[in-house]
Design an enzyme around this catalytic site. Structure first.
Site, mmCIF file in Angstrom:
data_model
loop_
_atom_site.group_PDB
_atom_site.id
_atom_site.type_symbol
_atom_site.label_atom_id
_atom_site.label_comp_id
_atom_site.label_asym_id
_atom_site.label_seq_id
_atom_site.Cartn_x
_atom_site.Cartn_y
_atom_site.Cartn_z
ATOM 1 C CB SER A 23 -7.125 0.300 -5.612
ATOM 2 O OG SER A 23 -5.966 0.444 -6.407
ATOM 3 C CE1 TYR A 38 -7.885 -3.828 -10.110
ATOM 4 C CE2 TYR A 38 -6.083 -2.392 -9.484
ATOM 5 C CZ TYR A 38 -7.438 -3.326 -9.493
ATOM 6 O OH TYR A 38 -8.023 -2.279 -8.194
ATOM 7 C CE LYS A 87 -10.589 -1.086 -9.676
ATOM 8 N NZ LYS A 87 -12.028 -1.371 -9.066
HETATM 9 N N1 UFG Z 1 4.356 -9.280 -0.864
HETATM 10 C C1 UFG Z 1 5.434 -10.255 -0.500
HETATM 11 N N2 UFG Z 1 5.019 -11.214 -1.095
HETATM 12 C C2 UFG Z 1 3.579 -11.627 -1.666
HETATM 13 C C3 UFG Z 1 2.751 -11.573 -2.043
HETATM 14 C C4 UFG Z 1 3.325 -9.638 -1.719
HETATM 15 O O1 UFG Z 1 6.077 -9.868 -0.097
HETATM 16 O O2 UFG Z 1 3.615 -13.157 -2.202
HETATM 17 C C5 UFG Z 1 4.803 -7.691 -0.606
HETATM 18 C C6 UFG Z 1 4.417 -7.129 -1.820
HETATM 19 O O3 UFG Z 1 5.471 -6.846 -2.854
HETATM 20 C C7 UFG Z 1 3.804 -5.881 -1.878
HETATM 21 C C8 UFG Z 1 3.264 -6.468 0.039
HETATM 22 O O4 UFG Z 1 3.453 -7.437 0.117
HETATM 23 O O5 UFG Z 1 4.747 -5.399 -0.933
HETATM 24 C C9 UFG Z 1 1.407 -6.249 -0.618
HETATM 25 O O6 UFG Z 1 1.186 -6.872 -1.750
HETATM 26 P P1 UFG Z 1 -0.477 -6.912 -1.935
HETATM 27 O O7 UFG Z 1 -0.368 -8.164 -3.495
HETATM 28 O O8 UFG Z 1 -0.515 -7.447 -1.407
HETATM 29 O O9 UFG Z 1 -1.095 -5.645 -2.343
HETATM 30 P P2 UFG Z 1 -0.270 -4.482 -3.320
HETATM 31 O O10 UFG Z 1 0.274 -3.259 -2.217
HETATM 32 O O11 UFG Z 1 0.418 -4.865 -3.904
HETATM 33 O O12 UFG Z 1 -2.264 -4.190 -3.946
HETATM 34 C C10 UFG Z 1 -2.934 -4.153 -3.504
HETATM 35 C C11 UFG Z 1 -4.559 -4.954 -4.161
HETATM 36 C C12 UFG Z 1 -4.510 -4.073 -5.979
HETATM 37 C C13 UFG Z 1 -4.200 -2.600 -5.307
HETATM 38 C C14 UFG Z 1 -2.410 -2.075 -4.826
HETATM 39 C C15 UFG Z 1 -2.973 -0.756 -5.088
HETATM 40 O O13 UFG Z 1 -4.216 -5.650 -4.364
HETATM 41 O O14 UFG Z 1 -5.768 -4.252 -6.032
HETATM 42 O O15 UFG Z 1 -3.491 -2.669 -3.782
HETATM 43 O O16 UFG Z 1 -1.299 -0.664 -4.441
HETATM 44 F F1 UFG Z 1 -4.093 -1.747 -7.108
#
Ligand code: UFG
Length: 345
Positions: A127, A152, A156
């Site tokens: 990741s 998590y 990785k």
């Molecule tokens: N977000 C919102 N509202 C929500 C959900 C997410 O505003 O309800 C925002 C988050 O703050 C972030 C973006 O949308 O800015 C993406 O969030 P995600 O949770 O979809 O994805 P992440 O980038 O946080 O996480 C993903 C994977 C993880 C991995 C990570 C690496 O889900 O497994 O990328 O950065 F580790």
């Protein structure tokens, strides 16, 4: 003779899409999955898409005895693609030991059994979380890794280290870690996709569930970041594009085209997209306005990250083909399809 690939976690989100692409490229697929986060019926869906039903062995990779029994039974495996893992960032903070046990014990058992059975080619589901907040964007594979912000993420990082050390100690072992950016969407057939357990943590399932009326509103975690519109930036790629990268990676190992025994590739589009832009993309393809509210930042969120995928473009001959809008459209089609089915049931 068809080569047989073991896909662990093959009934899960990325694993099922990769199983489809492998079968379509002429590989035999055998899946190990404990069905913790997926359903056995996914293999029937894979059959509907490809005409071939992969073999599914249901057990937990943490059970070393069962892993050994599996390899005694399946003696003709050419390579392994390892997806099986827990993946919820938030949950990992509350259950670190479950995450370390599950994600690392399974990996060690698998590598150990592969060595004992003379199977050398290994592709690992990593990741972009390993980079933390990079100093330079887009991020390249040689960027320094930052301390993980969740158990998590740490699994990785440690997973990559375990694999690299194994390739150093045994020159026969060849491995590739694929660092995914943000996979979204579903197969265009809408037969396979992501089933988030409970309330989705990830942005796109939350958007599609809100559009379907299952959630009142989407909360946007922060609009005061140092980005053009103040919301976080990510690199969203279509899961089918991501799945195809696994096929080229595993072929590279089987055909001995790897440059080093341990290689790492970024898998992303190279485009940074803000949360607000992602919502606009969804609205464009669905014609539905998303009700959202700006709330405080989510602890542990990275401000902005997107990939430099040029190493994968050049070395794997892989690049993403789908646009953000196309990927969003498949996410929406999938959401509607699973809800319709639930209504009929
Ligand atoms: N977000 C919102 N509202 C929500 C959900 C997410 O505003 O309800 C925002 C988050 O703050 C972030 C973006 O949308 O800015 C993406 O969030 P995600 O949770 O979809 O994805 P992440 O980038 O946080 O996480 C993903 C994977 C993880 C991995 C990570 C690496 O889900 O497994 O990328 O950065 F580790």
């Amino acid at each position: 003779m068809k080569k047989k690939i073991l896909v662990t976690g093959g009934t899960g989100y990325i694993g099922s899409h990769t199983s489809v692409e492998l079968i379509e490229e002429g590989f035999d697929v055998v899946i190990i999955d404990n069905l913790y986060n997926s359903e056995a019926g996914v293999v029937d869906k894979i059959q509907n898409i490809t005409g071939v039903k992969p073999v599914l062995e249901v057990f937990d990779l943490c059970d070393k005895g069962k892993v050994d029994t599996f390899f005694n039974k399946h003696t003709d495996i050419s390579a392994v693609i390892h997806f099986a893992a827990y993946k919820a960032v938030g949950e990992s903070v509350n259950k670190p030991l479950d995450y370390y046990r599950n994600n690392l014990m399974s990996l060690v058992n698998l590598l150990d059994a592969m060595q004992h059975n003379g199977i050398h080619d290994f592709v690992f589901s990593s990741s972009c979380t390993v980079y933390g907040q990079p100093d330079k964007l887009p991020v390249t594979e040689d960027a320094p890794l930052q301390p993980a912000t969740s158990p998590y993420g740490n699994t990785k990082q440690v997973g990559e280290t375990i694999i690299r050390d194994t390739t150093v100690s045994d020159k026969n072992v060849k491995a590739i870690s694929l660092r995914y950016f943000n996979p979204i969407g579903a197969h265009p057939s809408s037969l396979i996709g992501e089933f988030p357990k409970g309330v989705p943590e990830n942005l796109v399932p939350f958007i599609t569930q809100t559009a379907y009326g299952l959630r009142d509103e989407l909360k946007i975690f922060g609009n005061d970041y140092d980005t053009p519109d103040g919301s976080c930036i990510r690199d969203y790629l279509h899961v089918v594009d991501l799945a195809k990268a696994h096929v080229v990676a595993v072929k590279r190992l089987i055909e001995g085209r790897n440059l080093k025994n341990y290689e790492v590739f970024n898998l992303g589009t190279g485009n940074g997209v803000s949360v607000l832009d992602a919502i606009k993309s969804f609205e464009r393809v669905s014609g539905i306005k998303i009700k959202y509210r700006i709330v405080g930042r989510r602890p542990g969120d990275i401000e902005k990250i997107w990939a430099d995928p040029s190493f994968a473009n050049k070395e794997l001959g892989w690049k993403t083909l789908s646009s953000l809008d196309e990927a969003m459209k498949t996410a929406w089609d999938w959401e509607k399809k699973i809800r319709e089915k639930k209504k009929d049931a």
